[in-house]
Design an enzyme around this catalytic site. Structure first.
Site, PDB file in Angstrom:
ATOM      1  N   TYR A   1     112.208  57.644  58.762  1.00  0.00           N
ATOM      2  CA  TYR A   1     112.924  58.868  58.628  1.00  0.00           C
ATOM      3  C   TYR A   1     114.086  58.857  57.568  1.00  0.00           C
ATOM      4  O   TYR A   1     114.116  59.760  56.691  1.00  0.00           O
ATOM      5  CB  TYR A   1     113.257  59.293  60.100  1.00  0.00           C
ATOM      6  CG  TYR A   1     114.010  60.729  60.204  1.00  0.00           C
ATOM      7  CD1 TYR A   1     113.404  61.916  60.185  1.00  0.00           C
ATOM      8  CD2 TYR A   1     115.568  60.835  60.270  1.00  0.00           C
ATOM      9  CE1 TYR A   1     113.964  63.233  60.459  1.00  0.00           C
ATOM     10  CE2 TYR A   1     115.949  61.941  60.109  1.00  0.00           C
ATOM     11  CZ  TYR A   1     115.315  63.082  60.298  1.00  0.00           C
ATOM     12  OH  TYR A   1     116.107  64.301  60.433  1.00  0.00           O
TER      13      TYR A   1
ATOM     14  N   ALA B   1     114.228  56.903  55.247  1.00  0.00           N
ATOM     15  CA  ALA B   1     113.868  56.476  53.814  1.00  0.00           C
ATOM     16  C   ALA B   1     113.684  58.159  53.305  1.00  0.00           C
ATOM     17  O   ALA B   1     113.641  58.437  51.865  1.00  0.00           O
ATOM     18  CB  ALA B   1     112.719  55.797  53.782  1.00  0.00           C
TER      19      ALA B   1
ATOM     20  N   ARG C   1     110.743  77.089  64.736  1.00  0.00           N
ATOM     21  CA  ARG C   1     111.523  76.501  65.914  1.00  0.00           C
ATOM     22  C   ARG C   1     112.877  75.903  65.149  1.00  0.00           C
ATOM     23  O   ARG C   1     112.893  75.866  63.846  1.00  0.00           O
ATOM     24  CB  ARG C   1     111.186  75.371  66.578  1.00  0.00           C
ATOM     25  CG  ARG C   1     109.686  75.629  67.412  1.00  0.00           C
ATOM     26  CD  ARG C   1     109.404  74.426  68.093  1.00  0.00           C
ATOM     27  NE  ARG C   1     108.537  73.681  67.439  1.00  0.00           N
ATOM     28  CZ  ARG C   1     108.934  72.266  67.120  1.00  0.00           C
ATOM     29  NH1 ARG C   1     109.766  71.733  67.903  1.00  0.00           N
ATOM     30  NH2 ARG C   1     107.901  71.553  66.473  1.00  0.00           N
TER      31      ARG C   1
ATOM     32  N   LYS D   1     114.604  60.878  54.221  1.00  0.00           N
ATOM     33  CA  LYS D   1     115.886  61.792  53.979  1.00  0.00           C
ATOM     34  C   LYS D   1     116.575  61.422  52.846  1.00  0.00           C
ATOM     35  O   LYS D   1     117.291  62.403  52.188  1.00  0.00           O
ATOM     36  CB  LYS D   1     116.728  61.944  55.199  1.00  0.00           C
ATOM     37  CG  LYS D   1     115.951  62.556  56.299  1.00  0.00           C
ATOM     38  CD  LYS D   1     115.593  63.903  55.977  1.00  0.00           C
ATOM     39  CE  LYS D   1     114.708  64.671  57.234  1.00  0.00           C
ATOM     40  NZ  LYS D   1     114.304  66.093  56.528  1.00  0.00           N
TER      41      LYS D   1
END
Ligand code: NDP
Length: 246
Positions: free
Chosen positions: A155, A157, A18, A159
């Site tokens: 999230y 952290a 997706r 990235k």
């Protein structure tokens, strides 16, 4: 397609059923690559992606957080095709919450799916790329990993971690002709972003110079460039694609 930038490349993309991952699968396939992609559990979407590529790409259901499975998939791919040119570490999820409400499970799940997954596939592929003295990693970070975002400390952290990981891999493996770069998208219209509350959506759009969300295709164009010989002297970088986010 006028120019096929990835002719004869063997490519593995995580999370290709997706969103941005699907756009990667379609664009890499259109540019002549032999593409295999993984997905977590959405069989219908995975089959749809395969069909969109005329049945010419392969889908494997595999939790990217599974270390042993990553080794198996990569080894099998190299056994089948004799080489592996590019890994796109795209699989990712969100489990948003304010820090004081964040559960241990919300932290751990994000670390495994978003960050450990990148380690898994990079380590599995590196040994093959070292032998063939060439290869390329493209890792999906986020503007949130560069700037932080309230409600996304888990999230963000992962990235930010992906950026440090990518820079380190680029330094470790560069002398063998292996490149590693991160892409940090801003606000891209996918299922991950379509359920944002209206107020938050308006806040994001207000801060974008181009005044609109990006498309998965626009991110895929950047990934194709990074995987291609046109980017042969680019490594250790984080390329921000955010429409001019302020
Ligand atoms: P989507 O939610 O649209 O798609 C996520 C994809 O990852 C799906 O194919 C899903 O498979 C797969 N996936 C999720 N968890 C796993 C797992 N544990 N193992 C294997 N596959 C998994 O996400 P996007 O396309 O929006 O995001 C793609 C990447 O880009 C992510 O890393 C995201 O953090 C990053 N990004 C996205 C931005 C955006 O605005 N959309 C902005 C910045 C970064 P299945 O279909 O089976 O669930």
């Amino acid at each position: 397609m006028a120019t096929r930038l990835l002719a004869n490349q063997i490519v593995l993309i995580t999370g290709g059923s997706r969103g941005i991952g699907r756009a990667f699968v379609q664009a890499f396939h259109a540019h002549g690559a032999t593409v295999t992609f993984t997905y977590a559990g959405n069989h219908a979407k995975a089959e749809e992606t395969v069909a969109l590529c005329g049945g010419e790409v392969k889908a494997i259901q595999a939790d990217a957080a599974d270390f042993g499975l990553a080794q198996q998939i990569v080894d099998q791919l190299v056994a089948t095709h004799g080489r592996l040119d590019c890994i796109v570490n795209n699989a990712g999820i969100t489990r948003d919450n304010l820090l004081l409400r964040m559960t241990e499970a919300q932290w751990d799940e994000i670390m495994d799916a978003n960050l450990k997954s990148v380690f898994n596939y990079t380590k599995a592929a590196a040994k093959h790329m070292l032998k063939q003295r060439g290869g390329c990693f493209i890792n999906l970070s986020s503007v949130v990993g560069v700037n932080g975002n309230a409600g996304q400390s888990n999230y963000a952290a992962t990235k930010a971690g992906i950026i440090g990981f990518t820079q380190s891999v680029a330094k470790e493996l560069g002398s063998r002709g292996i490149r590693a770069n991160a892409i940090a998208p801003g606000f891209i219209a996918t299922e991950m972003t379509e359920n944002l509350p209206e107020a938050e959506l308006a806040r994001w759009l207000q801060g974008i110079s181009l005044g609109r969300p990006g498309t998965a295709q626009e991110v895929a164009d950047l990934a194709v460039f990074l995987a291609s010989p046109m980017a042969s002297y680019i490594t250790g970088q984080t390329l921000v694609i955010d429409g001019g986010m302020q």
